[in-house]
Design a protein around this motif. Structure first.
Motif, PDB file in Angstrom:
ATOM      1  N   SER A   1      -4.419  -2.370   6.717  1.00 46.28           N
ATOM      2  CA  SER A   1      -4.191  -1.045   7.292  1.00 46.28           C
ATOM      3  C   SER A   1      -2.746  -0.887   7.756  1.00 46.28           C
ATOM      4  O   SER A   1      -2.118   0.149   7.523  1.00 46.28           O
ATOM      5  N   ASP A   2      -2.210  -1.914   8.409  1.00 47.79           N
ATOM      6  CA  ASP A   2      -0.811  -1.869   8.861  1.00 47.79           C
ATOM      7  C   ASP A   2       0.144  -1.777   7.679  1.00 47.79           C
ATOM      8  O   ASP A   2       1.165  -1.084   7.740  1.00 47.79           O
ATOM      9  N   HIS A   3      -0.204  -2.456   6.585  1.00 46.53           N
ATOM     10  CA  HIS A   3       0.655  -2.401   5.400  1.00 46.53           C
ATOM     11  C   HIS A   3       0.641  -1.007   4.775  1.00 46.53           C
ATOM     12  O   HIS A   3       1.694  -0.448   4.449  1.00 46.53           O
ATOM     13  N   ILE A   4      -0.541  -0.442   4.648  1.00 46.51           N
ATOM     14  CA  ILE A   4      -0.668   0.881   4.022  1.00 46.51           C
ATOM     15  C   ILE A   4      -0.006   1.962   4.872  1.00 46.51           C
ATOM     16  O   ILE A   4       0.622   2.883   4.351  1.00 46.51           O
ATOM     17  N   SER A   5      -0.119   1.846   6.194  1.00 46.40           N
ATOM     18  CA  SER A   5       0.478   2.843   7.085  1.00 46.40           C
ATOM     19  C   SER A   5       1.979   2.656   7.250  1.00 46.40           C
ATOM     20  O   SER A   5       2.669   3.515   7.800  1.00 46.40           O
ATOM     21  N   GLY A   6       2.502   1.509   6.777  1.00 42.66           N
ATOM     22  CA  GLY A   6       3.938   1.257   6.852  1.00 42.66           C
ATOM     23  C   GLY A   6       4.385   0.580   8.124  1.00 42.66           C
ATOM     24  O   GLY A   6       5.590   0.377   8.336  1.00 42.66           O
ATOM     25  N   GLU A   7       3.445   0.194   8.999  1.00 36.55           N
ATOM     26  CA  GLU A   7       3.812  -0.456  10.259  1.00 36.55           C
ATOM     27  C   GLU A   7       4.302  -1.882  10.031  1.00 36.55           C
ATOM     28  O   GLU A   7       5.257  -2.325  10.645  1.00 36.55           O
ATOM     29  N   GLU A   8       3.645  -2.609   9.152  1.00 38.00           N
ATOM     30  CA  GLU A   8       4.061  -3.969   8.773  1.00 38.00           C
ATOM     31  C   GLU A   8       3.841  -4.131   7.277  1.00 38.00           C
ATOM     32  O   GLU A   8       2.785  -3.787   6.768  1.00 38.00           O
ATOM     33  N   SER A   9       4.838  -4.655   6.582  1.00 38.90           N
ATOM     34  CA  SER A   9       4.752  -4.750   5.122  1.00 38.90           C
ATOM     35  C   SER A   9       4.372  -6.151   4.670  1.00 38.90           C
ATOM     36  O   SER A   9       4.919  -7.150   5.161  1.00 38.90           O
ATOM     37  N   LEU A  10       3.444  -6.207   3.735  1.00 42.80           N
ATOM     38  CA  LEU A  10       3.121  -7.461   3.061  1.00 42.80           C
ATOM     39  C   LEU A  10       4.088  -7.639   1.890  1.00 42.80           C
ATOM     40  O   LEU A  10       4.631  -6.662   1.373  1.00 42.80           O
ATOM     41  N   PRO A  11       4.321  -8.876   1.456  1.00 41.64           N
ATOM     42  CA  PRO A  11       5.287  -9.103   0.361  1.00 41.64           C
ATOM     43  C   PRO A  11       4.825  -8.475  -0.953  1.00 41.64           C
ATOM     44  O   PRO A  11       3.667  -8.639  -1.356  1.00 41.64           O
ATOM     45  N   LEU A  12       5.735  -7.754  -1.613  1.00 39.24           N
ATOM     46  CA  LEU A  12       5.437  -7.127  -2.899  1.00 39.24           C
ATOM     47  C   LEU A  12       5.832  -8.055  -4.039  1.00 39.24           C
ATOM     48  O   LEU A  12       6.805  -8.788  -3.943  1.00 39.24           O
ATOM     49  N   PHE A  13       5.078  -7.980  -5.114  1.00 40.27           N
ATOM     50  CA  PHE A  13       5.303  -8.874  -6.253  1.00 40.27           C
ATOM     51  C   PHE A  13       6.315  -8.263  -7.225  1.00 40.27           C
ATOM     52  O   PHE A  13       6.295  -7.067  -7.502  1.00 40.27           O
ATOM     53  N   SER A  14       7.173  -9.113  -7.762  1.00 40.87           N
ATOM     54  CA  SER A  14       8.074  -8.731  -8.851  1.00 40.87           C
ATOM     55  C   SER A  14       8.053  -9.846  -9.895  1.00 40.87           C
ATOM     56  O   SER A  14       8.054 -11.026  -9.541  1.00 40.87           O
ATOM     57  N   GLY A  15       8.038  -9.456 -11.148  1.00 37.04           N
ATOM     58  CA  GLY A  15       7.999 -10.449 -12.230  1.00 37.04           C
ATOM     59  C   GLY A  15       6.920 -10.095 -13.236  1.00 37.04           C
ATOM     60  O   GLY A  15       6.641  -8.920 -13.487  1.00 37.04           O
ATOM     61  N   GLN A  16       6.284 -11.122 -13.796  1.00 35.96           N
ATOM     62  CA  GLN A  16       5.223 -10.901 -14.770  1.00 35.96           C
ATOM     63  C   GLN A  16       3.925 -11.524 -14.283  1.00 35.96           C
ATOM     64  O   GLN A  16       3.918 -12.623 -13.719  1.00 35.96           O
ATOM     65  N   ILE A  17       2.833 -10.804 -14.468  1.00 37.37           N
ATOM     66  CA  ILE A  17       1.517 -11.358 -14.132  1.00 37.37           C
ATOM     67  C   ILE A  17       0.741 -11.542 -15.439  1.00 37.37           C
ATOM     68  O   ILE A  17       0.801 -10.716 -16.345  1.00 37.37           O
ATOM     69  N   GLY A  18       0.027 -12.654 -15.500  1.00 43.91           N
ATOM     70  CA  GLY A  18      -0.715 -12.974 -16.710  1.00 43.91           C
ATOM     71  C   GLY A  18      -2.065 -12.293 -16.747  1.00 43.91           C
ATOM     72  O   GLY A  18      -2.710 -12.090 -15.712  1.00 43.91           O
ATOM     73  N   VAL A  19      -2.501 -11.945 -17.950  1.00 43.64           N
ATOM     74  CA  VAL A  19      -3.815 -11.328 -18.152  1.00 43.64           C
ATOM     75  C   VAL A  19      -4.511 -12.066 -19.291  1.00 43.64           C
ATOM     76  O   VAL A  19      -3.974 -12.189 -20.391  1.00 43.64           O
ATOM     77  N   LYS A  20      -5.701 -12.587 -19.010  1.00 42.11           N
ATOM     78  CA  LYS A  20      -6.472 -13.300 -20.016  1.00 42.11           C
ATOM     79  C   LYS A  20      -7.865 -12.698 -20.103  1.00 42.11           C
ATOM     80  O   LYS A  20      -8.590 -12.645 -19.109  1.00 42.11           O
ATOM     81  N   ASP A  21      -8.219 -12.245 -21.296  1.00 42.11           N
ATOM     82  CA  ASP A  21      -9.506 -11.588 -21.520  1.00 42.11           C
ATOM     83  C   ASP A  21      -9.759 -10.464 -20.508  1.00 42.11           C
ATOM     84  O   ASP A  21     -10.861 -10.292 -19.978  1.00 42.11           O
TER      85      ASP A  21
END
Length: 591
Positions: free
Chosen positions: A372-392
């Protein structure tokens, strides 16, 4: 798309979504409500009589009747705001947002009474003989500044010009783009009709109607509005009565959350008081448009010799639009319970965010608070950058996805109809898919060829919002899955009629700025924009609509406040005439 949406959100955060805009909007309504002694209550029964023609004269000048003006203006306000907008407000702010929508409508009744009266008073005849009116006319004539030396600074011309330009922009941001976007999304999810097919067919119908001008528009809307209201009312009451045991808890949640904010429940992660207040007022304005200055353009064409009488007709709009129809939608969402449930859906990239962690959960109080704090902008969780794998079709990288302000579950990635294997590119939490950058020609081609089946699609369970949420809610009744068809049909009628009315608003703004001969070019661009918006991301369109609303509303509200004394004098003059024409009536208001 995401970069554009972020830029629009930044602009909107300083105007339409900022607290000062909300306070200006509500403050104007509150001021006139007190200054004119609660006209939304005292004048209500007289407004109904005027719609019935009780105050008309045979020689009244105009292009439409009171009822046609009311239905034209209602068709401009009763649209996606009533179906998609209410769902969006509850999705963002919880049940308390519905309360603030109703408060906005109550004071909005007075605001609309004032703006329509002043605009009708200063209407003019256009070059082609039709009636032209709206806030830009009273602004041009009454908002100039006189100096001590006797000179006149033509500030009214500049303010009127800004309003007219904003009206043209808002005709796209309010009347054209979000309407067809909601229609195409709804028909695609319900019937599987391709977005562009919907856009093409309705764009042709739209062009046919608006070429006929206000008289044809009034004839169409005077038939559409009652029909669509009846269909929607039956479907909504079926849901509410089917879930009758949730009616009282729904009322409690609306009232109980006003001063506490909405707590986390199900997939909903909670909302603060300020957020519920802001979103409720913002969506309330989008629904009934009180203070925006749009309805006065339609009412200016009404046959009436006395502007206050037409202002009273307009007073009924927020009551019908928001207090009745939006309340119905709100209680459909709350009584059915779907507003806080995670539902299988196709993710929109502008609503999707990838976190650089898989250790956060919404199954614990601590996890809900963190999210909730992340979505409201009060505290941010780390955002991902790069490539994520997808299998099946399954994500193989240690990441978490948030979609529509909720933790996404059972995420599947497909290419067309088959499970995807490969990599997804992510930049600062945003998934970048090459197909999103197709040219317009490529997008159109993909809709009508086999290549359209090769797009990357991300699906899963999450909260949903806007029209799809209302459609799901309507299935929770005796109608079952057929309930979603009521929403699709209602949305089609509501939104299409809104697009028709807003084409007229933009038409009058073009007439004011450049003359009648340029209206045909505006109509051409309007219809093309209507078609293109059928396959553009919903989130971006809602953001754009918020900005264009603010650009119209701000100069209009300042103009109304500046002319408050004139408004009071006009009201006194109206009641004086009313008493002379109907001396037998008792307890007629004095002012």
């Amino acid at each position: 798309m995401q970069a554009l949406n972020d830029f629009l959100l930044l602009i909107d955060s300083y105007i339409g979504s900022h607290i000062w805009f909300v306070l200006l909007l509500l403050g104007t309504g509150i001021f006139f409500t007190i200054y004119l002694k609660f006209p939304q209550i005292r004048f209500f029964k007289y407004a109904i009589r005027i719609v019935q023609g009780k105050f008309d004269k045979e020689d009244d000048e105009g292009d439409t009747s009171h009822f046609q003006a009311l239905t034209t203006a209602l068709s401009g306000t009763v649209g996606t705001g009533n179906i998609a907008g209410v769902a969006f407000a509850v999705h963002l702010g919880g049940p308390a947002a519905l309360f603030w929508m109703l408060v906005t409508a109550m004071f909005g009744m007075t605001t609309k009474f004032v703006e329509v009266t002043l605009s009708h008073k200063y209407r003019e005849k256009a070059q082609d003989g039709s009636i032209a009116g709206g806030p830009m006319y009273f602004m041009r004539k009454r908002l100039n500044i006189s100096t001590k030396s006797g000179k006149t600074i033509k500030t009214g011309y500049w303010i009127a010009g800004i309003f007219a330009i904003a009206t043209i922009l808002s005709s796209f941001g309010t009347g054209s783009l979000p309407q067809i976007n909601s229609i195409s999304n709804s028909l695609f999810s319900t019937f599987g009709i391709p977005h562009m097919v919907t856009g093409l067919v309705l764009a042709i119908l739209l062009a046919f109607v608006i070429i006929g001008g206000i008289k044809r528009i009034a004839k169409v809307t005077s038939r559409l509005v009652p029909a669509m209201a009846l269909i929607y009312f039956i479907g909504a009451m079926a849901v509410i009565l089917f879930n009758y045991e949730n009616i009282w808890p729904s009322i409690q949640s609306v009232v109980g959350d006003i001063f506490t904010g909405s707590s986390a429940t199900g997939g909903f992660l909670g909302a603060t008081i300020a957020f519920a207040f802001n979103r409720g007022v913002n969506r309330g304005l989008f629904s009934n448009e009180a203070g925006q200055g749009s309805a006065p353009i339609a009412h200016a064409a009404a046959k009436a010799h006395e502007p206050v009488s037409e202002g009273m007709v307009a007073l009924l709009e927020p009551f019908i639009d928001t207090i009745i129809i939006c309340t119905l939608t709100g209680f459909v969402l709350l009584s059915s319970g779907v507003w806080s449930e995670k539902i299988d859906n196709r993710f929109q990239l502008a609503d999707l965010q990838v976190l650089n962690t898989n250790e956060v959960s919404d199954q614990t109080d601590e996890g809900k608070m963190t999210l909730s704090d992340h979505i409201s902008g009060e505290e941010s969780l780390p955002l991902f950058s790069g490539q994520i794998g997808v299998k099946d079709g399954k994500i193989s990288s240690p990441v978490t996805m948030i979609h529509a302000r909720s933790l996404a579950e059972d995420v599947k990635v497909k290419k067309g109809n088959t499970l995807y294997n490969g990599q997804l590119n992510v930049s600062n939490g945003n998934i970048v898919i090459k197909d999103e950058h197709q040219s317009l020609i490529e997008r159109i081609k993909s809709q009508f060829t086999q290549s359209g089946n090769n797009q990357i699609i991300i699906e899963g369970k999450s909260l949903i919002h806007s029209a799809p949420l209302t459609a799901v809610a309507f299935t929770k009744s005796w109608f079952g899955q057929f309930g979603q068809y009521i929403v699709s049909i209602g949305l089609l009628l509501f939104a299409f009629s809104t697009a028709i009315s807003w084409s007229y608003y933009g038409d009058r703004a073009v007439t004011y700025l450049w003359g009648s001969k340029y209206v045909i070019w505006y109509h051409f661009v309007y219809v093309i924009g209507f078609f293109v918006a059928s396959f553009v991301d919903t989130t971006i369109i809602w953001t754009l609509s918020g900005i264009t609303i603010a650009l119209m509303t701000i100069p209009n509200l300042f103009g109304l406040l500046f002319l408050h004394k004139e408004m009071k004098s006009d009201v006194k003059r109206f009641w004086k005439e009313y008493k002379q024409r109907f001396p037998e009536e008792k307890n007629v208001p004095q002012d």
